[in-house]
Write a protein that holds these residues in place. Structure first.
Motif, PDB file in Angstrom:
ATOM      1  N   LEU A 153      -7.490  -0.571  -3.973  1.00 44.21           N
ATOM      2  CA  LEU A 153      -7.008   0.148  -2.791  1.00 44.21           C
ATOM      3  C   LEU A 153      -7.836  -0.196  -1.561  1.00 44.21           C
ATOM      4  O   LEU A 153      -7.313  -0.199  -0.439  1.00 44.21           O
ATOM      5  N   LYS A 156      -6.377  -3.640  -0.610  1.00 43.64           N
ATOM      6  CA  LYS A 156      -5.003  -3.558  -0.098  1.00 43.64           C
ATOM      7  C   LYS A 156      -4.487  -2.140  -0.304  1.00 43.64           C
ATOM      8  O   LYS A 156      -4.163  -1.740  -1.422  1.00 43.64           O
ATOM      9  N   LYS A 157      -4.426  -1.364   0.760  1.00 47.57           N
ATOM     10  CA  LYS A 157      -4.093   0.058   0.653  1.00 47.57           C
ATOM     11  C   LYS A 157      -2.668   0.294   0.163  1.00 47.57           C
ATOM     12  O   LYS A 157      -2.377   1.331  -0.430  1.00 47.57           O
ATOM     13  N   ASP A 158      -1.756  -0.642   0.449  1.00 41.38           N
ATOM     14  CA  ASP A 158      -0.362  -0.443   0.060  1.00 41.38           C
ATOM     15  C   ASP A 158      -0.023  -1.142  -1.256  1.00 41.38           C
ATOM     16  O   ASP A 158       1.121  -1.536  -1.483  1.00 41.38           O
ATOM     17  N   SER A 159      -1.010  -1.295  -2.130  1.00 45.31           N
ATOM     18  CA  SER A 159      -0.757  -1.938  -3.425  1.00 45.31           C
ATOM     19  C   SER A 159       0.249  -1.118  -4.227  1.00 45.31           C
ATOM     20  O   SER A 159       0.195   0.115  -4.238  1.00 45.31           O
ATOM     21  N   PRO A 160       1.168  -1.781  -4.937  1.00 45.40           N
ATOM     22  CA  PRO A 160       2.150  -1.044  -5.732  1.00 45.40           C
ATOM     23  C   PRO A 160       1.484  -0.354  -6.917  1.00 45.40           C
ATOM     24  O   PRO A 160       0.441  -0.808  -7.418  1.00 45.40           O
ATOM     25  N   SER A 449      -1.907   7.116  -7.070  1.00 43.75           N
ATOM     26  CA  SER A 449      -1.071   6.196  -6.308  1.00 43.75           C
ATOM     27  C   SER A 449      -1.791   5.897  -4.998  1.00 43.75           C
ATOM     28  O   SER A 449      -2.754   6.561  -4.642  1.00 43.75           O
ATOM     29  N   PRO A 450      -1.337   4.927  -4.255  1.00 48.99           N
ATOM     30  CA  PRO A 450      -2.019   4.603  -3.011  1.00 48.99           C
ATOM     31  C   PRO A 450      -2.100   5.781  -2.049  1.00 48.99           C
ATOM     32  O   PRO A 450      -2.941   5.798  -1.181  1.00 48.99           O
ATOM     33  N   ALA A 451      -1.214   6.749  -2.213  1.00 46.30           N
ATOM     34  CA  ALA A 451      -1.219   7.875  -1.273  1.00 46.30           C
ATOM     35  C   ALA A 451      -2.226   8.945  -1.641  1.00 46.30           C
ATOM     36  O   ALA A 451      -2.491   9.837  -0.873  1.00 46.30           O
TER      37      ALA A 451
END
Length: 453
Positions: A153, A156-160, A449-451
């Protein structure tokens, strides 16, 4: 003539494992798994080194610093009470649950969110360093998974979510890469516990194996550089064993049928105590620490052995038990099994750690006691005891066979048929026993999750 109905649409085909492996995205995942395996394995090595140092300092050196000529017999009482207080405060006051409750069995799925990692580390340190009867494998798996996910994360913060799960799994593989004596043992433990199977098994497993291999190299390098040790389980200087006999197979059947009863009692004790822990955690957990200390002191008073035989996971005490325990009276060995099992059950109910090493230690102690039986030898008895007790507690038959045989090194091939018989019998008996009494509480670590960070 009526028209024929259209054939039903074919379901979408599953992903082709070979196509996935050939993709650029998968190669990036492998590269990330290898890179992340380095810092995660360094963190895991540092964690194990800290636990080892704290155990030695608190139980051996601190009494002398405080002016005692030797370690007082009552010394475990304040340390175990402090362990209970710290674990309870960590679970109640820090984010998350400080790891999943070990009374619910070994869990390899999910990983903690970054903000939950301090609670996992603090509760595990208090449990492992201050004498509770649990092992380091579950905290290491959670720590490795959480650090792996956090590293991805940060990159890459928006990793799936799928990529996060794969890298977190690789972090867990790296963290336990050499703890059980071999990267393959750690891989089997995680693979069997998580239920990985099917055509995509290799796709999901390769990043973990790569991280485990790199983790092993890092552990070896840090051992050479620091001289602190690899912290890997090993059983050196075992007597040679060559041929199983009919009597040994019969004793293997008996141990395979008996170990599930011991494991059922341990789980029942943990499940019965857990509601009291949930209702009054800050009060009950230190009291449980005092009870664990009392069991260790009782064993030391009766046998003249050290309290540390009952305390801790048993990982470091296992080689000495196998090499020297054969000279113990059978009564002392059985008392060790009783005290260790009761302390294990109490620890499962409230503390944070893994169930593997105490199960191995209790199985080994039962095996050493069984080696006094006519027609039974030490090495096969220990292998059978470890395998039967591990599968009774973990319900992972393949891992239990490997744990019991790989650790016996050159004797492994000769012992394996006996271990397989005992593990199969124990697994079947365990499945036919009723659920232990007490309320079952779900405690799996949530996937992030990324969020959610």
């Amino acid at each position: 003539m009526p028209a024929h109905p259209d054939p039903p649409a074919a379901p979408p085909s599953a992903a082709d494992p070979l196509a996935v492996i050939r993709s650029r995205g998968y190669l990036r995942i492998l590269l990330l798994a290898g890179l992340i395996g380095v810092p995660v394995s360094i963190a895991a090595y540092g964690f194990l080194a800290l636990v080892d140092w704290l155990q030695a300092y608190l139980f051996t050196e601190l009494p002398g610093v405080l002016g005692f000529a030797s370690v007082p017999l009552w010394w475990p009482f304040p340390l175990l009470a402090l362990a209970g207080l710290l674990v309870a405060l960590s679970i109640q006051r820090l984010p998350g649950t400080s790891g999943h409750p070990p009374s619910e069995g070994f869990k390899a799925g999910g990983f903690p969110a970054p903000r939950e990692l301090p609670g996992v580390v603090l509760a595990a340190l208090a449990t492992l360093a201050l004498g509770a009867v649990l092992g380091p494998e579950a905290p290491l798996i959670a720590l490795g998974g959480g650090l792996g996910a956090l590293a991805l994360l940060l990159i890459k913060k928006d990793s799936p979510p799928t990529a996060i799960a794969v890298i977190a799994s690789a972090g867990s593989f790296a963290a336990v890469s050499t703890l059980l004596g071999s990267p393959l043992l750690g891989a089997f433990l995680l693979m069997e516990a998580s239920g990985l199977a099917g055509a995509m098994l290799g796709v999901g497993l390769l990043p973990g194996l790569l991280a485990a291999g790199i983790g092993s190299l890092v552990f070896v390098g840090l051992d050479s550089w620091t001289g602190l040790g690899t912290f890997s389980l090993a059983l050196p200087n075992l007597p040679a064993f060559s041929t199983p006999t009919l009597a040994m197979f019969l004793w293997a059947l008996g141990l395979g049928a008996g170990c599930p009863l011991v494991a059922w009692g341990i789980r029942a004790l943990a499940r019965i105590v857990r509601p009291f822990v949930h209702a009054h955690r800050l009060l009950v957990t230190p009291v449980l620490g005092l009870l664990i200390a009392g069991l260790a002191v009782l064993f030391a008073l009766v046998t003249g052995e050290d309290t540390t035989e009952v305390l801790f996971s048993g990982q470091s005490a296992l080689p000495a038990l196998i090499s020297g325990g054969a000279a113990w009276p059978v009564g002392a060995l059985l008392l060790l099994v009783l005290c260790k099992a009761l302390a294990y059950g109490l620890s499962l109910s409230a503390f944070r750690g893994g169930p593997v090493f105490p199960a191995m230690f209790i199985g080994a102690a039962l095996g050493v006691a069984a080696s006094h039986l006519p027609g039974m030898a030490l090495v096969p008895a220990v292998g059978v005891g470890i395998g039967a007790m591990c599968v009774s507690m973990l319900r992972l038959p393949l891992t239990s066979v490997l744990l019991a045989t790989v650790l016996l090194s050159s004797d492994a091939i000769a012992v394996m048929p006996l271990v397989i018989v005992a593990v199969v019998v124990a697994h079947v008996v365990t499945g036919r026993l009723p659920e232990p009494p007490g309320r079952r509480v779900s405690g799996a670590l949530p996937s992030i999750s990324p969020a959610t960070d």
